[in-house]
Design an enzyme around this catalytic site. Structure first.
Site, PDB file in Angstrom:
ATOM      1  N   GLY A 127      42.962  32.109  56.597  1.00  0.00           N
ATOM      2  CA  GLY A 127      41.813  32.955  56.971  1.00  0.00           C
ATOM      3  C   GLY A 127      40.870  33.231  55.805  1.00  0.00           C
ATOM      4  N   ALA A 175      43.358  55.103  46.613  1.00  0.00           N
ATOM      5  CA  ALA A 175      44.711  54.559  46.802  1.00  0.00           C
ATOM      6  C   ALA A 175      44.736  53.618  47.998  1.00  0.00           C
ATOM      7  CB  ALA A 175      45.709  55.694  47.027  1.00  0.00           C
ATOM      8  N   LYS A 180      41.487  48.279  55.948  1.00  0.00           N
ATOM      9  CA  LYS A 180      40.404  49.027  55.278  1.00  0.00           C
ATOM     10  C   LYS A 180      39.318  49.380  56.305  1.00  0.00           C
ATOM     11  CE  LYS A 180      39.842  49.914  51.431  1.00  0.00           C
ATOM     12  NZ  LYS A 180      40.272  51.088  50.604  1.00  0.00           N
ATOM     13  N   TYR A 193      44.538  42.981  55.264  1.00  0.00           N
ATOM     14  CA  TYR A 193      44.011  43.954  54.286  1.00  0.00           C
ATOM     15  C   TYR A 193      42.665  44.509  54.756  1.00  0.00           C
ATOM     16  CZ  TYR A 193      41.199  45.422  50.252  1.00  0.00           C
ATOM     17  OH  TYR A 193      40.340  46.113  49.415  1.00  0.00           O
ATOM     18  N   ASP A 210      52.944  60.198  47.591  1.00  0.00           N
ATOM     19  CA  ASP A 210      52.469  59.206  48.562  1.00  0.00           C
ATOM     20  C   ASP A 210      51.375  59.868  49.395  1.00  0.00           C
ATOM     21  OD1 ASP A 210      52.175  57.480  50.756  1.00  0.00           O
ATOM     22  OD2 ASP A 210      54.310  56.947  50.749  1.00  0.00           O
ATOM     23  N   THR A 245      35.659  48.421  50.826  1.00  0.00           N
ATOM     24  CA  THR A 245      35.407  47.074  50.295  1.00  0.00           C
ATOM     25  C   THR A 245      34.381  46.326  51.134  1.00  0.00           C
ATOM     26  OG1 THR A 245      36.461  44.918  50.015  1.00  0.00           O
ATOM     27  CG2 THR A 245      37.447  46.344  51.646  1.00  0.00           C
ATOM     28  N   ASP A 246      33.748  45.342  50.517  1.00  0.00           N
ATOM     29  CA  ASP A 246      32.808  44.506  51.280  1.00  0.00           C
ATOM     30  C   ASP A 246      33.533  43.598  52.279  1.00  0.00           C
ATOM     31  OD1 ASP A 246      33.940  42.724  49.456  1.00  0.00           O
ATOM     32  OD2 ASP A 246      32.042  41.977  48.680  1.00  0.00           O
ATOM     33  N   GLU A 247      34.861  43.448  52.116  1.00  0.00           N
ATOM     34  CA  GLU A 247      35.594  42.515  52.990  1.00  0.00           C
ATOM     35  C   GLU A 247      35.588  42.957  54.446  1.00  0.00           C
ATOM     36  OE1 GLU A 247      39.263  40.957  51.591  1.00  0.00           O
ATOM     37  OE2 GLU A 247      38.603  40.910  49.519  1.00  0.00           O
ATOM     38  N   LYS A 267      45.476  39.124  40.751  1.00  0.00           N
ATOM     39  CA  LYS A 267      44.099  38.858  41.153  1.00  0.00           C
ATOM     40  C   LYS A 267      43.547  37.729  40.277  1.00  0.00           C
ATOM     41  CE  LYS A 267      44.392  42.406  43.946  1.00  0.00           C
ATOM     42  NZ  LYS A 267      44.124  43.788  43.677  1.00  0.00           N
ATOM     43  N   ASP A 289      49.099  59.536  42.808  1.00  0.00           N
ATOM     44  CA  ASP A 289      49.450  58.121  42.910  1.00  0.00           C
ATOM     45  C   ASP A 289      50.944  57.982  43.180  1.00  0.00           C
ATOM     46  OD1 ASP A 289      49.965  55.278  42.152  1.00  0.00           O
ATOM     47  OD2 ASP A 289      47.842  55.338  41.605  1.00  0.00           O
TER      48      ASP A 289
HETATM   49  P1  NAD Z   1      45.069  48.570  42.857  1.00  0.00           P
HETATM   50  O1  NAD Z   1      45.972  47.813  43.764  1.00  0.00           O
HETATM   51  O2  NAD Z   1      44.901  48.116  41.459  1.00  0.00           O
HETATM   52  O3  NAD Z   1      45.546  50.103  42.784  1.00  0.00           O
HETATM   53  C1  NAD Z   1      45.938  50.820  43.914  1.00  0.00           C
HETATM   54  C2  NAD Z   1      46.590  52.120  43.446  1.00  0.00           C
HETATM   55  O4  NAD Z   1      46.938  52.876  44.621  1.00  0.00           O
HETATM   56  C3  NAD Z   1      47.867  51.930  42.633  1.00  0.00           C
HETATM   57  O5  NAD Z   1      47.870  52.785  41.513  1.00  0.00           O
HETATM   58  C4  NAD Z   1      48.986  52.303  43.612  1.00  0.00           C
HETATM   59  O6  NAD Z   1      50.136  52.837  42.980  1.00  0.00           O
HETATM   60  C5  NAD Z   1      48.280  53.357  44.462  1.00  0.00           C
HETATM   61  N1  NAD Z   1      48.877  53.489  45.802  1.00  0.00           N
HETATM   62  C6  NAD Z   1      49.169  52.503  46.674  1.00  0.00           C
HETATM   63  N2  NAD Z   1      49.745  53.014  47.789  1.00  0.00           N
HETATM   64  C7  NAD Z   1      49.779  54.358  47.616  1.00  0.00           C
HETATM   65  C8  NAD Z   1      50.231  55.445  48.434  1.00  0.00           C
HETATM   66  N3  NAD Z   1      50.780  55.226  49.636  1.00  0.00           N
HETATM   67  N4  NAD Z   1      50.100  56.703  47.957  1.00  0.00           N
HETATM   68  C9  NAD Z   1      49.563  56.933  46.716  1.00  0.00           C
HETATM   69  N5  NAD Z   1      49.135  55.945  45.910  1.00  0.00           N
HETATM   70  C10 NAD Z   1      49.235  54.667  46.353  1.00  0.00           C
HETATM   71  O7  NAD Z   1      43.684  48.663  43.628  1.00  0.00           O
HETATM   72  P2  NAD Z   1      42.188  48.515  43.075  1.00  0.00           P
HETATM   73  O8  NAD Z   1      41.868  47.082  42.968  1.00  0.00           O
HETATM   74  O9  NAD Z   1      42.014  49.410  41.925  1.00  0.00           O
HETATM   75  O10 NAD Z   1      41.390  49.093  44.344  1.00  0.00           O
HETATM   76  C11 NAD Z   1      41.190  50.490  44.472  1.00  0.00           C
HETATM   77  C12 NAD Z   1      40.419  50.748  45.762  1.00  0.00           C
HETATM   78  O11 NAD Z   1      39.164  50.078  45.709  1.00  0.00           O
HETATM   79  C13 NAD Z   1      41.103  50.240  47.018  1.00  0.00           C
HETATM   80  O12 NAD Z   1      40.888  51.176  48.040  1.00  0.00           O
HETATM   81  C14 NAD Z   1      40.401  48.919  47.321  1.00  0.00           C
HETATM   82  O13 NAD Z   1      40.419  48.653  48.707  1.00  0.00           O
HETATM   83  C15 NAD Z   1      39.005  49.228  46.829  1.00  0.00           C
HETATM   84  N6  NAD Z   1      38.218  48.066  46.349  1.00  0.00           N
HETATM   85  C16 NAD Z   1      38.749  47.201  45.418  1.00  0.00           C
HETATM   86  C17 NAD Z   1      37.960  46.165  44.931  1.00  0.00           C
HETATM   87  C18 NAD Z   1      38.492  45.198  43.879  1.00  0.00           C
HETATM   88  O14 NAD Z   1      37.815  44.219  43.580  1.00  0.00           O
HETATM   89  N7  NAD Z   1      39.629  45.438  43.280  1.00  0.00           N
HETATM   90  C19 NAD Z   1      36.668  45.989  45.415  1.00  0.00           C
HETATM   91  C20 NAD Z   1      36.175  46.883  46.385  1.00  0.00           C
HETATM   92  C21 NAD Z   1      36.965  47.918  46.826  1.00  0.00           C
HETATM   93  O1  DAU Z   2      35.596  41.865  47.767  1.00  0.00           O
HETATM   94  C1  DAU Z   2      36.345  42.958  47.350  1.00  0.00           C
HETATM   95  C2  DAU Z   2      37.808  42.597  47.316  1.00  0.00           C
HETATM   96  O2  DAU Z   2      38.004  41.752  46.190  1.00  0.00           O
HETATM   97  C3  DAU Z   2      38.716  43.812  47.235  1.00  0.00           C
HETATM   98  O3  DAU Z   2      38.554  44.577  48.397  1.00  0.00           O
HETATM   99  C4  DAU Z   2      40.183  43.383  47.088  1.00  0.00           C
HETATM  100  O4  DAU Z   2      40.996  44.523  46.919  1.00  0.00           O
HETATM  101  C5  DAU Z   2      40.292  42.494  45.868  1.00  0.00           C
HETATM  102  O5  DAU Z   2      41.622  42.026  45.745  1.00  0.00           O
HETATM  103  C6  DAU Z   2      39.331  41.301  45.972  1.00  0.00           C
HETATM  104  O6  DAU Z   2      39.733  40.402  47.032  1.00  0.00           O
HETATM  105  P1  DAU Z   2      39.708  38.811  46.849  1.00  0.00           P
HETATM  106  O7  DAU Z   2      40.658  38.228  47.802  1.00  0.00           O
HETATM  107  O8  DAU Z   2      38.316  38.301  46.856  1.00  0.00           O
HETATM  108  O9  DAU Z   2      40.261  38.706  45.329  1.00  0.00           O
HETATM  109  P2  DAU Z   2      41.309  37.718  44.624  1.00  0.00           P
HETATM  110  O10 DAU Z   2      41.233  37.980  43.158  1.00  0.00           O
HETATM  111  O11 DAU Z   2      42.640  37.750  45.279  1.00  0.00           O
HETATM  112  O12 DAU Z   2      40.674  36.277  44.903  1.00  0.00           O
HETATM  113  C7  DAU Z   2      39.369  35.946  44.481  1.00  0.00           C
HETATM  114  C8  DAU Z   2      39.066  34.545  44.972  1.00  0.00           C
HETATM  115  O13 DAU Z   2      39.890  33.609  44.260  1.00  0.00           O
HETATM  116  C9  DAU Z   2      39.370  34.319  46.451  1.00  0.00           C
HETATM  117  O14 DAU Z   2      38.407  33.444  47.007  1.00  0.00           O
HETATM  118  C10 DAU Z   2      40.736  33.661  46.447  1.00  0.00           C
HETATM  119  C11 DAU Z   2      40.732  32.862  45.147  1.00  0.00           C
HETATM  120  N1  DAU Z   2      42.047  32.714  44.482  1.00  0.00           N
HETATM  121  C12 DAU Z   2      42.760  33.837  44.213  1.00  0.00           C
HETATM  122  C13 DAU Z   2      43.994  33.774  43.594  1.00  0.00           C
HETATM  123  C14 DAU Z   2      44.798  35.021  43.306  1.00  0.00           C
HETATM  124  C15 DAU Z   2      42.514  31.470  44.096  1.00  0.00           C
HETATM  125  O15 DAU Z   2      41.834  30.434  44.324  1.00  0.00           O
HETATM  126  N2  DAU Z   2      43.732  31.386  43.490  1.00  0.00           N
HETATM  127  C16 DAU Z   2      44.500  32.486  43.217  1.00  0.00           C
HETATM  128  O16 DAU Z   2      45.623  32.348  42.665  1.00  0.00           O
END
Ligand code: NAD
Ligand code: DAU
Length: 377
Positions: free
Chosen positions: A316, A83, A187, A183, A60, A134-136, A222, A34
């Site tokens: 978007g 990561a 991905k 983003y 990195d 991710t599903d996005e 988030k 990390d």
């Molecule tokens: P996060 O942002 O909480 O953590 C990301 C981690 O990656 C951090 O520890 C950061 O230090 C590390 N990182 C970033 N850039 C780096 C680099 N260049 N080299 C090494 N380490 C690096 O992310 P998360 O929410 O835990 O998501 C983890 C993975 O799951 C991501 O690939 C994301 O796309 C995917 N994902 C997330 C969600 C969600 O809801 N959070 C859903 C589906 C998929």
């Molecule tokens: O679907 C998987 C994805 O879910 C992951 O790939 C991403 O890494 C993760 O960040 C998440 O993306 P979202 O954009 O869906 O999550 P976020 O928590 O940023 O936002 C959730 C929803 O809430 C989205 O519709 C935007 C809205 N939102 C978010 C924030 C931060 C608000 O209305 N207000 C806010 O302040």
């Protein structure tokens, strides 16, 4: 497989995956690679940092030489790649960082794995490159039923009493990629590189696309942790647009369990969607959060509804995400274990009980954890 790199292990989902693997597989060496960006917090892993099979490597993923050397030195036979830059709002402001880490970083890992494994007598045998996506990447689904319909599936859901779908269509593994944010575009691009390395060189890859995760240790930019903290401190809750957008929520430990199963039993070259059939409009989830925080803090339930503040929509902004995880349920027998009502109770309780963790993150103090715990050793 005994020597495994988990990238992004100091982040939200990564820390749950590292914890699961370190505790469940004492005969595996787990290397948490990390960079410790703003999203990386080693305090997320306090409970495993002394274990003999856990190793932290500050690096990195874009640094090919370091990754390649680590693979050689530690005889790495598996990579679980989490990561990434993960926050959509940041990607709108700074798309370059997202392309660099999510695309070039993934490419650097792929190339290191390919060159190292290819050089071994057994080559791909017993090796695995698991890419977490991710599903996005599938873009947005239409909201054809704003009032909700009973979903047309029989597989296990984590949606509990709520159990509604807001359209007939779901994200399936064969759907065309249509990312909208920088983003999700990054991905999507990384997913294509992973499949290209499988198809071109035979690298033993697997890809999963998961829906929104929630649970402990999520960075408070988030929706869920940000809003829990704001409700606690009676700060405004910035709801984008009308709050009608739909997300499909999965408890983070259920995602980690799916990753464990797919890493060991998923078929090489395959893609699996992960989700709990648990769709919620943002505004409905926000009301649940307000009621839950209020109740747990001994305030009258709903007392903080006036914190809801509608703000300019995210550019978007995808309307609806809804994962069809029936392939994973059918082929590998994974099921979500936790119903949403239970998961949200646990999550709110965790953030309220771990105010010190939250204060360290919001103050920036967490970034000194590495210097204090590791750099001096
Ligand atoms: P996060 O942002 O909480 O953590 C990301 C981690 O990656 C951090 O520890 C950061 O230090 C590390 N990182 C970033 N850039 C780096 C680099 N260049 N080299 C090494 N380490 C690096 O992310 P998360 O929410 O835990 O998501 C983890 C993975 O799951 C991501 O690939 C994301 O796309 C995917 N994902 C997330 C969600 C969600 O809801 N959070 C859903 C589906 C998929
Ligand atoms: O679907 C998987 C994805 O879910 C992951 O790939 C991403 O890494 C993760 O960040 C998440 O993306 P979202 O954009 O869906 O999550 P976020 O928590 O940023 O936002 C959730 C929803 O809430 C989205 O519709 C935007 C809205 N939102 C978010 C924030 C931060 C608000 O209305 N207000 C806010 O302040």
């Amino acid at each position: 497989m005994r020597n495994i790199i988990i990238t992004g292990g100091a982040g939200f989902i990564g820390s749950h995956v590292v914890r699961l693997f370190v505790n469940k597989y004492p005969d595996y060496n787990i290397f948490n690679v990390d960079k410790l960006t703003y999203a990386g917090n080693l305090a997320n892993l306090k409970d495993v940092e002394g274990k003999p099979n856990y190793h932290f490597v500050k690096a990195d993923i874009c640094d090919f030489e370091t990754i390649y050397k680590l693979m050689q030195d530690e005889h790495i036979d598996g990579i679980i790649h989490l990561a990434a830059e993960s926050h959509v709002d940041r990607s709108i402001k700074d798309p370059f960082t997202f392309a660099q880490t999510n695309v070039m970083g993934t490419l650097s890992l792929l190339q290191a794995a390919k060159l190292y494994w290819e050089s071994l007598p057994e080559k791909w045998e017993g090796k695995r490159f698991y890419h977490i996506s991710t599903d996005e990447v599938y873009g947005a689904l239409e909201m054809t039923h704003p009032e909700g319909i009973v979903p047309p599936f029989s597989t296990k859901a984590s949606s509990g009493e709520h159990h509604l779908a807001y359209g007939e269509k779901f994200f399936t593994e064969d759907l065309k990629y249509q990312p909208h944010s920088p983003y999700s575009a990054a991905k999507a691009s990384s997913d294509h590189f992973v499949r290209a390395f499988h198809d071109t060189y035979g690298l033993p890859t697997v890809v999963t696309n998961c829906s929104n995760n929630y649970g402990p240790y999520q960075f408070p930019e988030k929706l869920i942790p940000l809003f829990i903290n704001n409700i606690r401190h009676r700060k405004p809750l910035p709801v984008y647009g009308k709050g009608e957008n739909v997300r499909d929520w999965l408890y983070v430990e259920d995602h980690a369990r799916a990753i464990d199963l797919i890493f060991h039993e998923g078929k090489v070259g395959e893609t699996y969607n992960i989700g709990g059939f648990n769709e919620w409009k943002n505004i409905d989830i926000i009301k649940v959060l307000i009621n839950t925080v209020d109740r747990m803090l001994g305030r009258p339930e709903g007392a903080d509804m006036d914190l809801i503040t509608y703000v300019t929509d995210r550019a978007g902004h995808d309307m609806r995400y809804a994962i069809d995880s029936s392939k994973l349920q059918r082929e590998l027998g994974w099921e979500p274990s936790l119903q949403f009502e239970e998961g949200i109770e646990k999550t709110v309780r965790w953030y309220l009980d771990n105010q010190e963790w939250m204060d360290n993150v919001t103050s920036g103090d967490y970034q000194r954890y590495y210097e204090d715990m590791y750099a001096k050793r």
